[in-house]
Design a protein around this motif. Structure first.
Motif, short mmCIF file in Angstrom:
data_model
loop_
_atom_site.label_atom_id
_atom_site.label_comp_id
_atom_site.label_asym_id
_atom_site.label_seq_id
_atom_site.Cartn_x
_atom_site.Cartn_y
_atom_site.Cartn_z
N LYS A 138 0.84 -1.20 0.00
CA LYS A 138 0.00 0.00 0.00
C LYS A 138 0.87 1.25 0.00
O LYS A 138 0.60 2.22 -0.72
CB LYS A 138 -0.91 -0.02 1.22
CG LYS A 138 -1.88 1.12 1.28
CD LYS A 138 -2.77 0.99 2.50
CE LYS A 138 -3.68 2.20 2.62
NZ LYS A 138 -4.47 2.16 3.84
N LYS A 139 1.94 1.23 0.81
CA LYS A 139 2.85 2.38 0.89
C LYS A 139 3.55 2.60 -0.46
O LYS A 139 3.73 3.74 -0.90
CB LYS A 139 3.87 2.14 2.00
CG LYS A 139 4.56 3.37 2.49
CD LYS A 139 5.39 3.03 3.70
CE LYS A 139 5.84 4.30 4.37
NZ LYS A 139 6.66 4.08 5.54
N GLU A 140 3.96 1.53 -1.13
CA GLU A 140 4.61 1.63 -2.44
C GLU A 140 3.62 2.18 -3.47
O GLU A 140 3.99 2.96 -4.35
CB GLU A 140 5.14 0.28 -2.89
CG GLU A 140 6.43 -0.12 -2.22
CD GLU A 140 6.94 -1.46 -2.72
OE1 GLU A 140 6.50 -1.95 -3.79
OE2 GLU A 140 7.77 -2.04 -2.01
N GLY A 141 2.36 1.75 -3.35
CA GLY A 141 1.33 2.23 -4.30
C GLY A 141 1.07 3.71 -4.13
O GLY A 141 0.82 4.44 -5.08
N GLU A 142 1.12 4.20 -2.88
CA GLU A 142 0.90 5.62 -2.63
C GLU A 142 2.08 6.46 -3.12
O GLU A 142 1.91 7.59 -3.55
CB GLU A 142 0.68 5.87 -1.12
CG GLU A 142 -0.62 5.33 -0.61
CD GLU A 142 -0.76 5.48 0.90
OE1 GLU A 142 0.16 6.00 1.55
OE2 GLU A 142 -1.79 5.06 1.44
N ALA A 143 3.27 5.89 -3.00
CA ALA A 143 4.48 6.62 -3.40
C ALA A 143 4.55 6.79 -4.91
O ALA A 143 5.16 7.72 -5.42
CB ALA A 143 5.72 5.91 -2.89
N LYS A 144 3.98 5.92 -5.70
CA LYS A 144 4.05 5.99 -7.17
C LYS A 144 3.10 6.95 -7.69
O LYS A 144 2.62 7.79 -7.93
CB LYS A 144 3.75 4.63 -7.78
CG LYS A 144 4.86 3.66 -7.56
CD LYS A 144 4.53 2.38 -8.26
CE LYS A 144 5.60 1.36 -8.03
NZ LYS A 144 5.36 0.13 -8.69
#
Length: 144
Positions: A138-144
């Motif tokens: 989820k954190k990686e998805g928000e960062a992209k």
């Protein structure tokens, strides 16, 4: 040299030290119980039974004779059943004390086990790892 190393390893283990402490405390406890029996319980029983004292209760098999000039003393041969009775009472008090101590200890251990069993179980390791993976994704998805 190996014998000394083996003995040192054995002697320094925690269980051996705990056992040694138990023996020392047990010896002191035995003295306390012996004093309780010899100095308090048996004199009270002697008064109630009308005896002079349990340590004096004996069955004389052969009378002793005192030393006289040119004659050796002969020791008395007797069965000291009063001392035996005192030792039996000692044993029962120590056995009762150990029984009570073990019973209390086992109740505490069983109570702790019941509390642990009744406590709500948290998430398993797999569930925690899944949650961490999902949070990282989820954190990686928000960062992209």
């Amino acid at each position: 040299m190996s014998f000394i190393k083996d003995f040192k390893a054995f002697a320094l283990k925690g269980n051996v030290i705990d056992m040694a402490i138990g023996v020392i405390i047990g010896g002191a406890f035995g003295k306390i119980v012996s004093s309780l029996v010899n100095d308090i319980i048996m004199p009270l029983i002697s008064v109630l039974t009308g005896n002079e004292g349990f340590e004096n209760m004996k069955y004389v098999i052969k009378e002793g004779t005192a030393a006289a000039p040119g004659v050796e003393a002969v020791e008395e041969v007797a069965v000291n059943y009063g001392v035996f009775i005192m030792n039996v009472v000692d044993f029962f008090i120590i056995a009762l004390s150990i029984f009570v101590a073990l019973r209390v200890t086992m109740k505490l251990v069983n109570k702790e086990k019941k509390e642990e069993a009744a406590a709500p179980a948290g998430p398993s390791t797999e569930e925690l790892l899944t949650q961490i993976r999902d949070l990282l994704a989820k954190k990686e998805g928000e960062a992209k």
